[in-house]
Design a protein around this motif. Structure first.
Motif, PDB file in Angstrom:
ATOM      1  N   ALA A   1       1.553 -42.415  17.931  1.00 19.04           N
ATOM      2  CA  ALA A   1       1.131 -41.528  19.024  1.00 19.04           C
ATOM      3  C   ALA A   1       2.074 -40.332  19.147  1.00 19.04           C
ATOM      4  N   SER A   2       3.370 -40.577  18.972  1.00 21.99           N
ATOM      5  CA  SER A   2       4.345 -39.490  19.052  1.00 21.99           C
ATOM      6  C   SER A   2       4.136 -38.483  17.925  1.00 21.99           C
ATOM      7  N   ILE A   3       3.930 -38.975  16.716  1.00 23.08           N
ATOM      8  CA  ILE A   3       3.689 -38.084  15.571  1.00 23.08           C
ATOM      9  C   ILE A   3       2.398 -37.290  15.779  1.00 23.08           C
ATOM     10  N   TRP A   4       1.369 -37.965  16.276  1.00 21.07           N
ATOM     11  CA  TRP A   4       0.088 -37.303  16.562  1.00 21.07           C
ATOM     12  C   TRP A   4       0.290 -36.175  17.576  1.00 21.07           C
ATOM     13  N   CYS A   5       1.070 -36.444  18.620  1.00 22.14           N
ATOM     14  CA  CYS A   5       1.324 -35.435  19.651  1.00 22.14           C
ATOM     15  C   CYS A   5       2.023 -34.214  19.066  1.00 22.14           C
ATOM     16  N   TRP A   6       3.038 -34.446  18.241  1.00 20.49           N
ATOM     17  CA  TRP A   6       3.752 -33.320  17.646  1.00 20.49           C
ATOM     18  C   TRP A   6       2.837 -32.521  16.714  1.00 20.49           C
TER      19      TRP A   6
ATOM     20  N   ILE B   1       7.437 -38.069  27.172  1.00 22.30           N
ATOM     21  CA  ILE B   1       8.103 -36.908  27.766  1.00 22.30           C
ATOM     22  C   ILE B   1       7.705 -35.599  27.079  1.00 22.30           C
ATOM     23  N   PRO B   2       7.790 -35.494  25.740  1.00 23.68           N
ATOM     24  CA  PRO B   2       7.334 -34.239  25.110  1.00 23.68           C
ATOM     25  C   PRO B   2       5.847 -33.976  25.326  1.00 23.68           C
ATOM     26  N   ALA B   3       5.052 -35.062  25.340  1.00 20.80           N
ATOM     27  CA  ALA B   3       3.605 -34.895  25.534  1.00 20.80           C
ATOM     28  C   ALA B   3       3.303 -34.259  26.885  1.00 20.80           C
ATOM     29  N   VAL B   4       3.973 -34.724  27.932  1.00 16.18           N
ATOM     30  CA  VAL B   4       3.742 -34.179  29.274  1.00 16.18           C
ATOM     31  C   VAL B   4       4.221 -32.736  29.362  1.00 16.18           C
ATOM     32  N   ILE B   5       5.431 -32.473  28.841  1.00 13.82           N
ATOM     33  CA  ILE B   5       5.993 -31.119  28.907  1.00 13.82           C
ATOM     34  C   ILE B   5       5.091 -30.125  28.188  1.00 13.82           C
ATOM     35  N   TYR B   6       4.698 -30.463  26.974  1.00 11.09           N
ATOM     36  CA  TYR B   6       3.895 -29.516  26.190  1.00 11.09           C
ATOM     37  C   TYR B   6       2.450 -29.462  26.663  1.00 11.09           C
ATOM     38  N   TYR B   7       1.951 -30.535  27.257  1.00 11.31           N
ATOM     39  CA  TYR B   7       0.599 -30.463  27.821  1.00 11.31           C
ATOM     40  C   TYR B   7       0.557 -29.426  28.933  1.00 11.31           C
ATOM     41  N   ASN B   8       1.564 -29.459  29.815  1.00 15.26           N
ATOM     42  CA  ASN B   8       1.606 -28.492  30.915  1.00 15.26           C
ATOM     43  C   ASN B   8       1.775 -27.066  30.388  1.00 15.26           C
TER      44      ASN B   8
END
Length: 222
Positions: A28-33, A185-192
């Motif tokens: 999931a983390s790799i997918w998000c990046w 954490i990165p997912a939320v930051i970059y989503y916003n």
């Protein structure tokens, strides 16, 4: 025997359920990046295209000439919105040169549809970030709870509460929570951030459509 407490060692000692949770969080983390990088490139390209088109649009060149240059297959989002309006503008002319009633409303709708399509492309992938950001901590917590439960079962079976016996199982379990936060954490930051960037780009398209509609409205009135 001394035990290793590296990330890999903790992963290898975890139960199969906790391992699956960790693997899922890493994927999931790799997918998000991947989504973040793709959106960053897409937004950069959209901004550059919008700047280039704005300069061409406000250069004073006749709109019909600009439309003929773009052709039937516009490339960028701004060109597609402009082409949608111009295509409807030309369709609204009768053979005798007059205009079919309701031309302004149809032009507005045509550009609104084009904007909606481009907005959908800009926002594609953002739900992945939102989903991972909201669920990854709970998935990690599930792995932690499962790992701690198994650690206590092992303690009960060995009937030994020594810290050296307890610590490895707890550490393995907490690794799942750590991975969950690492993904969330990165997912939320970059989503916003990306959502705000998308909204600004779409707002630029809407502002252009309003200005273009105003120009066409002046021509209709004249």
């Amino acid at each position: 025997m001394e035990q290793e407490f590296t990330m890999w060692a903790l992963f290898m000692r975890a139960t199969i359920t906790v391992k699956l949770v960790m693997i899922m969080l890493i994927v999931a983390s790799i997918w998000c990046w991947g989504v973040i990088y793709d959106k960053w490139r897409q937004y950069q390209k959209a901004r550059r295209e919008a700047d280039l088109f704005d300069r061409a649009f406000w250069s004073g060149e006749p709109l019909d000439t600009l439309y003929d240059k773009i052709g039937a297959t516009p490339q960028g989002p701004s060109e597609k919105i402009f082409a949608a309006g111009m295509e409807e503008w030309r369709r609204s002319h009768k053979q005798d040169g007059g205009l079919i009633a309701g031309a302004t409303a149809r032009i507005d709708r045509s550009m609104d549809v084009a904007i909606a399509k481009e907005a959908g492309k800009l926002q594609k992938g953002l739900p992945v970030l939102a989903t991972v950001g909201s669920t990854a901590p709970f998935v990690g917590l599930f792995g932690t709870v499962w790992g701690i439960m198994n650690a206590f079962i092992e303690i009960a079976e060995q009937q030994n509460t020594n810290l050296a016996v307890v610590a490895p199982g707890i550490a393995e379990a907490l690794l799942a929570t750590g991975l969950g936060l690492l993904a969330a954490i990165p997912a939320v930051i970059y989503y916003n951030k990306l959502s705000a960037d998308s909204d600004r780009i779409v707002a630029g398209y809407e502002a252009f459509a309003d200005e273009f509609a105003t120009i066409l409205s002046r021509q209709l009135d004249s």
